[in-house]
Design an enzyme around this catalytic site. Structure first.
Site, PDB file in Angstrom:
ATOM      1  N   ASN A 176     -33.739 -28.048  26.651  1.00  0.00           N
ATOM      2  CA  ASN A 176     -34.893 -27.453  25.973  1.00  0.00           C
ATOM      3  C   ASN A 176     -35.004 -25.999  26.389  1.00  0.00           C
ATOM      4  O   ASN A 176     -34.579 -25.626  27.476  1.00  0.00           O
ATOM      5  CB  ASN A 176     -36.170 -28.207  26.378  1.00  0.00           C
ATOM      6  CG  ASN A 176     -37.403 -27.653  25.694  1.00  0.00           C
ATOM      7  OD1 ASN A 176     -37.379 -27.347  24.487  1.00  0.00           O
ATOM      8  ND2 ASN A 176     -38.488 -27.497  26.432  1.00  0.00           N
ATOM      9  N   GLY A 196     -37.451 -21.843  13.667  1.00  0.00           N
ATOM     10  CA  GLY A 196     -36.024 -21.993  13.899  1.00  0.00           C
ATOM     11  C   GLY A 196     -35.286 -20.717  14.252  1.00  0.00           C
ATOM     12  O   GLY A 196     -34.088 -20.607  13.993  1.00  0.00           O
ATOM     13  N   SER A 197     -35.975 -19.765  14.881  1.00  0.00           N
ATOM     14  CA  SER A 197     -35.244 -18.538  15.253  1.00  0.00           C
ATOM     15  C   SER A 197     -34.207 -18.829  16.343  1.00  0.00           C
ATOM     16  O   SER A 197     -33.138 -18.226  16.369  1.00  0.00           O
ATOM     17  CB  SER A 197     -36.205 -17.420  15.677  1.00  0.00           C
ATOM     18  OG  SER A 197     -36.793 -17.700  16.918  1.00  0.00           O
ATOM     19  N   ASN A 198     -34.507 -19.770  17.228  1.00  0.00           N
ATOM     20  CA  ASN A 198     -33.498 -20.158  18.228  1.00  0.00           C
ATOM     21  C   ASN A 198     -32.332 -20.894  17.581  1.00  0.00           C
ATOM     22  O   ASN A 198     -31.174 -20.704  17.980  1.00  0.00           O
ATOM     23  CB  ASN A 198     -34.130 -21.009  19.334  1.00  0.00           C
ATOM     24  CG  ASN A 198     -34.833 -20.158  20.363  1.00  0.00           C
ATOM     25  OD1 ASN A 198     -34.190 -19.517  21.196  1.00  0.00           O
ATOM     26  ND2 ASN A 198     -36.142 -20.106  20.284  1.00  0.00           N
ATOM     27  N   ASP A 226     -41.323 -30.477  30.785  1.00  0.00           N
ATOM     28  CA  ASP A 226     -40.937 -29.146  31.282  1.00  0.00           C
ATOM     29  C   ASP A 226     -40.527 -29.129  32.746  1.00  0.00           C
ATOM     30  O   ASP A 226     -40.565 -28.075  33.391  1.00  0.00           O
ATOM     31  CB  ASP A 226     -42.086 -28.116  31.087  1.00  0.00           C
ATOM     32  CG  ASP A 226     -42.402 -27.865  29.623  1.00  0.00           C
ATOM     33  OD1 ASP A 226     -41.498 -28.024  28.783  1.00  0.00           O
ATOM     34  OD2 ASP A 226     -43.552 -27.518  29.327  1.00  0.00           O
ATOM     35  N   HIS A 259     -37.987 -23.073  26.943  1.00  0.00           N
ATOM     36  CA  HIS A 259     -39.440 -22.942  27.100  1.00  0.00           C
ATOM     37  C   HIS A 259     -39.770 -21.459  27.310  1.00  0.00           C
ATOM     38  O   HIS A 259     -39.083 -20.779  28.068  1.00  0.00           O
ATOM     39  CB  HIS A 259     -39.897 -23.775  28.298  1.00  0.00           C
ATOM     40  CG  HIS A 259     -41.375 -23.749  28.497  1.00  0.00           C
ATOM     41  ND1 HIS A 259     -42.231 -24.557  27.787  1.00  0.00           N
ATOM     42  CD2 HIS A 259     -42.157 -22.967  29.292  1.00  0.00           C
ATOM     43  CE1 HIS A 259     -43.477 -24.295  28.156  1.00  0.00           C
ATOM     44  NE2 HIS A 259     -43.464 -23.324  29.058  1.00  0.00           N
TER      45      HIS A 259
HETATM   46  C1  GRF Z   1     -39.725 -20.849  21.339  1.00  0.00           C
HETATM   47  O1  GRF Z   1     -40.616 -19.940  21.902  1.00  0.00           O
HETATM   48  C2  GRF Z   1     -39.282 -21.856  22.363  1.00  0.00           C
HETATM   49  O2  GRF Z   1     -39.286 -21.357  23.673  1.00  0.00           O
HETATM   50  C3  GRF Z   1     -40.334 -22.928  22.242  1.00  0.00           C
HETATM   51  O3  GRF Z   1     -40.674 -22.965  20.887  1.00  0.00           O
HETATM   52  C4  GRF Z   1     -40.392 -21.711  20.270  1.00  0.00           C
HETATM   53  C5  GRF Z   1     -39.513 -21.981  19.098  1.00  0.00           C
HETATM   54  O4  GRF Z   1     -39.352 -20.871  18.273  1.00  0.00           O
HETATM   55  N1  GRF Z   1     -39.883 -24.179  22.765  1.00  0.00           N
HETATM   56  P1  GRF Z   1     -38.305 -20.924  17.064  1.00  0.00           P
HETATM   57  O5  GRF Z   1     -38.729 -22.066  16.159  1.00  0.00           O
HETATM   58  O6  GRF Z   1     -36.944 -21.124  17.642  1.00  0.00           O
HETATM   59  O7  GRF Z   1     -38.455 -19.605  16.377  1.00  0.00           O
END
Ligand code: GRF
Length: 193
Positions: A104, A17-19, A147, A106
């Site tokens: 999404n 969940g870093s994003n 994708d 990617h």
């Molecule tokens: C990211 O690299 C994103 O591009 C891919 O999954 C990963 C998720 O990372 N779809 P996080 O869980 O947000 O750290």
């Protein structure tokens, strides 16, 4: 209180969940101004992403079937779905219900290194294996073809000779955390109901 006119986002996660964290910070820091994160749904229990959502005071649920997800999205009146490391393929029913309202991120420059089986470290391994001089990240609209939906934004990063999949992943991840919030803000600004 929900500010009038703000779009309601649901973020779907499966892992660290870093994003998600970057999106939460972007809302708090005023980078995303036209939307708020109303719900976080994880396909897996006990993941760090759920903890991050709970820490931010966002309703966070582990939901397994797309039918139940759809129920929750409706219950929370969700306008836009953001996939952020979500490891399941969405059903056509869910994609149709939120047509052009699912984004999404990617970890490559799509259409390169995308498609079935291209996720996580596999993407970075393939980039290094191919000797590509650049990689990066892509935010796109989700369609039934994996994708392959319309691209909304991309950021390039260099691939260096000493790179391991892990070092490349870290460089790409840093850019994801900037690109995703920025693209979401641009996208929600354009949504007219
Ligand atoms: C990211 O690299 C994103 O591009 C891919 O999954 C990963 C998720 O990372 N779809 P996080 O869980 O947000 O750290």
């Amino acid at each position: 209180m929900v500010a009038i006119g703000k779009k309601k986002l649901a973020v779907l996660v499966s892992g660290s969940g870093s994003n998600l964290e970057a999106l939460i910070n972007a809302v708090n820091d005023g980078i995303i101004t036209n939307a708020e994160i109303s719900l976080v749904i994880s396909s897996k229990p006990d993941v760090l992403a759920l903890k991050r959502a709970e820490n931010a005071g966002i309703p966070a649920l582990c939901v397994k079937s797309d039918g139940q997800i759809l129920e929750k999205l409706r219950e929370y009146d969700i306008d836009l779905i953001l996939l952020a490391g979500y490891m399941k393929i969405l059903t056509p029913t869910l994609i149709e219900a939120y047509k052009d309202r699912i984004l999404n991120i990617h970890p490559s420059l799509l259409p390169a290194f995308g498609g079935k089986g291209m996720y996580g470290m596999r993407v970075h391994e393939a980039v290094i294996q191919a000797g590509a001089p650049v990689s990066g990240c892509t935010v796109h609209v989700v369609t039934e073809e994996i994708d392959a939906g319309p691209i909304l934004g991309q950021t390039e990063v260099p691939v260096i000779a000493e790179d391991t999949p892990e070092s490349l992943a870290a460089r790409v991840s840093k850019q994801e955390h900037i690109l995703y919030p920025k693209t979401v803000q641009e996208f929600v600004t354009k949504i007219v109901d």
